[in-house]
Write an enzyme that holds these catalytic residues in place. Sequence first.
Site, PDB file in Angstrom:
ATOM      1  N   LYS A 107       0.862  -1.186   0.000  1.00  0.00           N
ATOM      2  CA  LYS A 107       0.000   0.000   0.000  1.00  0.00           C
ATOM      3  C   LYS A 107       0.886   1.218   0.000  1.00  0.00           C
ATOM      4  O   LYS A 107       2.034   1.180   0.464  1.00  0.00           O
ATOM      5  CB  LYS A 107      -0.886   0.020   1.258  1.00  0.00           C
ATOM      6  CG  LYS A 107      -2.131   0.837   1.100  1.00  0.00           C
ATOM      7  CD  LYS A 107      -3.230   0.041   0.402  1.00  0.00           C
ATOM      8  CE  LYS A 107      -4.487   0.841   0.222  1.00  0.00           C
ATOM      9  NZ  LYS A 107      -5.603   0.012  -0.217  1.00  0.00           N
TER      10      LYS A 107
HETATM   11  P1  NAD Z   1     -13.225   7.509  -2.401  1.00  0.00           P
HETATM   12  O1  NAD Z   1     -12.241   8.558  -2.126  1.00  0.00           O
HETATM   13  O2  NAD Z   1     -13.712   7.306  -3.784  1.00  0.00           O
HETATM   14  O3  NAD Z   1     -14.518   7.722  -1.468  1.00  0.00           O
HETATM   15  C1  NAD Z   1     -14.455   7.859  -0.075  1.00  0.00           C
HETATM   16  C2  NAD Z   1     -15.829   8.275   0.413  1.00  0.00           C
HETATM   17  O4  NAD Z   1     -15.834   8.292   1.844  1.00  0.00           O
HETATM   18  C3  NAD Z   1     -16.226   9.691  -0.044  1.00  0.00           C
HETATM   19  O5  NAD Z   1     -17.603   9.690  -0.360  1.00  0.00           O
HETATM   20  C4  NAD Z   1     -15.976  10.536   1.212  1.00  0.00           C
HETATM   21  O6  NAD Z   1     -16.754  11.719   1.255  1.00  0.00           O
HETATM   22  C5  NAD Z   1     -16.392   9.539   2.273  1.00  0.00           C
HETATM   23  N1  NAD Z   1     -15.885   9.864   3.607  1.00  0.00           N
HETATM   24  C6  NAD Z   1     -14.639  10.203   3.990  1.00  0.00           C
HETATM   25  N2  NAD Z   1     -14.606  10.444   5.299  1.00  0.00           N
HETATM   26  C7  NAD Z   1     -15.867  10.221   5.759  1.00  0.00           C
HETATM   27  C8  NAD Z   1     -16.477  10.303   7.026  1.00  0.00           C
HETATM   28  N3  NAD Z   1     -15.784  10.654   8.102  1.00  0.00           N
HETATM   29  N4  NAD Z   1     -17.807   9.998   7.137  1.00  0.00           N
HETATM   30  C9  NAD Z   1     -18.530   9.644   6.057  1.00  0.00           C
HETATM   31  N5  NAD Z   1     -17.996   9.553   4.825  1.00  0.00           N
HETATM   32  C10 NAD Z   1     -16.686   9.838   4.686  1.00  0.00           C
HETATM   33  O7  NAD Z   1     -12.594   6.163  -1.800  1.00  0.00           O
HETATM   34  P2  NAD Z   1     -12.939   4.658  -2.194  1.00  0.00           P
HETATM   35  O8  NAD Z   1     -12.008   4.237  -3.245  1.00  0.00           O
HETATM   36  O9  NAD Z   1     -14.414   4.533  -2.383  1.00  0.00           O
HETATM   37  O10 NAD Z   1     -12.488   3.889  -0.857  1.00  0.00           O
HETATM   38  C11 NAD Z   1     -13.337   3.806   0.272  1.00  0.00           C
HETATM   39  C12 NAD Z   1     -12.847   2.675   1.168  1.00  0.00           C
HETATM   40  O11 NAD Z   1     -12.833   1.459   0.422  1.00  0.00           O
HETATM   41  C13 NAD Z   1     -11.427   2.833   1.710  1.00  0.00           C
HETATM   42  O12 NAD Z   1     -11.358   2.217   2.974  1.00  0.00           O
HETATM   43  C14 NAD Z   1     -10.598   2.050   0.720  1.00  0.00           C
HETATM   44  O13 NAD Z   1      -9.356   1.624   1.263  1.00  0.00           O
HETATM   45  C15 NAD Z   1     -11.530   0.883   0.463  1.00  0.00           C
HETATM   46  N6  NAD Z   1     -11.293   0.158  -0.789  1.00  0.00           N
HETATM   47  C16 NAD Z   1     -11.278   0.807  -1.994  1.00  0.00           C
HETATM   48  C17 NAD Z   1     -11.082   0.065  -3.157  1.00  0.00           C
HETATM   49  C18 NAD Z   1     -11.133   0.696  -4.541  1.00  0.00           C
HETATM   50  O14 NAD Z   1     -11.056  -0.050  -5.518  1.00  0.00           O
HETATM   51  N7  NAD Z   1     -11.294   1.991  -4.663  1.00  0.00           N
HETATM   52  C19 NAD Z   1     -10.859  -1.313  -3.088  1.00  0.00           C
HETATM   53  C20 NAD Z   1     -10.909  -1.938  -1.832  1.00  0.00           C
HETATM   54  C21 NAD Z   1     -11.119  -1.184  -0.705  1.00  0.00           C
END
Ligand code: NAD
Length: 421
Positions: A107
């Site tokens: 990561k």
């Molecule tokens: P992103 O940046 O696209 O979206 C994050 C979302 O979380 C946004 O809507 C943001 O406003 C919201 N957010 C942030 N802080 C917040 C809070 N305190 N309360 C409520 N909402 C809040 O990110 P993503 O890619 O969707 O990733 C989200 C999670 O999923 C992370 O934990 C990431 O590690 C995990 N993840 C992502 C992927 C991927 O392919 N993008 C894969 C596996 C896991």
Amino acid sequence: MPNKTYNPYQSMLTVLEQAAKMLELHPNDYEAIKYPERELKVYIPVRMDNGSIQVFEGYRVQHSSDRGPCKGGIRYHQSVDMDEVKALAAWMSLKCAVVNIPYGGAKGGINVNPSTLSCGELERLTRRYTAMILPIIGPDKDIPAPDVNTNAQVMGWIMDTYSMINGYTIPGVVTGKPLEVGGSYGRPEATGRGVSFITQKALETFGFPEGPVNIAIQGMGNVGGIAAKLLQEQGHKIVAVSDISGGYYKAEGLNIPAMLKHIRSSKNRSLAGYAELGSTKLDGMDVLTCDCDVLIPCALENQITTENAGSIRAKLIVEGANGPTAADADSILEEKGIVVVPDILANAGGVIVSYFEWAQNIQRLMWEEAEINEMLRNIILRAFDEVFAIASEKRTTMRMGAYISALGRLSKAKKIRGVFP
Ligand code: NAD
């Protein structure tokens, strides 16, 4: 609010150690797995638009390459530090092992609030960070991907920087790229799609009545937004959602396409300013404890804690985010009889389709979207069945089942390879 003393790496180790004991893993084998292989910290100088130089802290941690090249996203967030990146890297090794794809885990991240940067500053930051971690990444070594606050464009800059320095185009260095430069059909939706497959499967497996259920989703980004859209298309009601700007509740179900349209067109890509007839506003963390059947946290770590776990009303939690549940909150959920499908299984759709993207890149192939979605479904649901079988046999939680499955594969790979020299 989340506990400020929370350490994601310690939280990950607590669960890992419990699983190692349950698996009766030899202490030597556990010792070899608990530490990352490599940690790199870089200080990234960036020329800002006003001519000043600002230095940002960046990280890349490779937890394990035992089962294949390291694999894991890059996060841009003001809370990123070494312990967070170490935890996320270890979860990637476990995730790739639980769904049995030939990758290790890594990561990366930069401590920055990207909403304060111009597009030009973001590009220069990304390109300089790429140049500084370049010695340890590559299609055969370590393949980054998007995570919180990074997207296909950021991956395009990483791919271009890596290719320019090497003198030829190397698409396989990152996944989650735009289609035009070697991205894969199905990759942008893959994590949310995987979450939707797993949610449906868990509803059937854990005896929920057939038909629509009420779902609450925290986070409306790549993972939460797509999961909300697909689950609504399957007939479920998304009764509550939240993002960084706040949340909304509507017992009849929110209008997800309208919400996503609002987010796409808003300056900060958030729900701020959204209005929907019949919906009520939710404060901060209220989405987690609202009246619903299924809760899908898709934001950040440490959202479900000992402080709010007792108030959660959902009967099923599907962890779209990485590490949304603090280790000490798990026992409260278990006592309440809430089923938790853990992150390393539930959100593995992204890395599965990243694996497809990389496989296409290195073989110079292009696959059809229907084929990709079908292979994703097969792999993630097979992993669900394996985890459920272990959890049932050992009379434990799905989280322990997933960790036991992953640790078993990781430790076998380590044993076969032995300790060099
Ligand atoms: P992103 O940046 O696209 O979206 C994050 C979302 O979380 C946004 O809507 C943001 O406003 C919201 N957010 C942030 N802080 C917040 C809070 N305190 N309360 C409520 N909402 C809040 O990110 P993503 O890619 O969707 O990733 C989200 C999670 O999923 C992370 O934990 C990431 O590690 C995990 N993840 C992502 C992927 C991927 O392919 N993008 C894969 C596996 C896991």
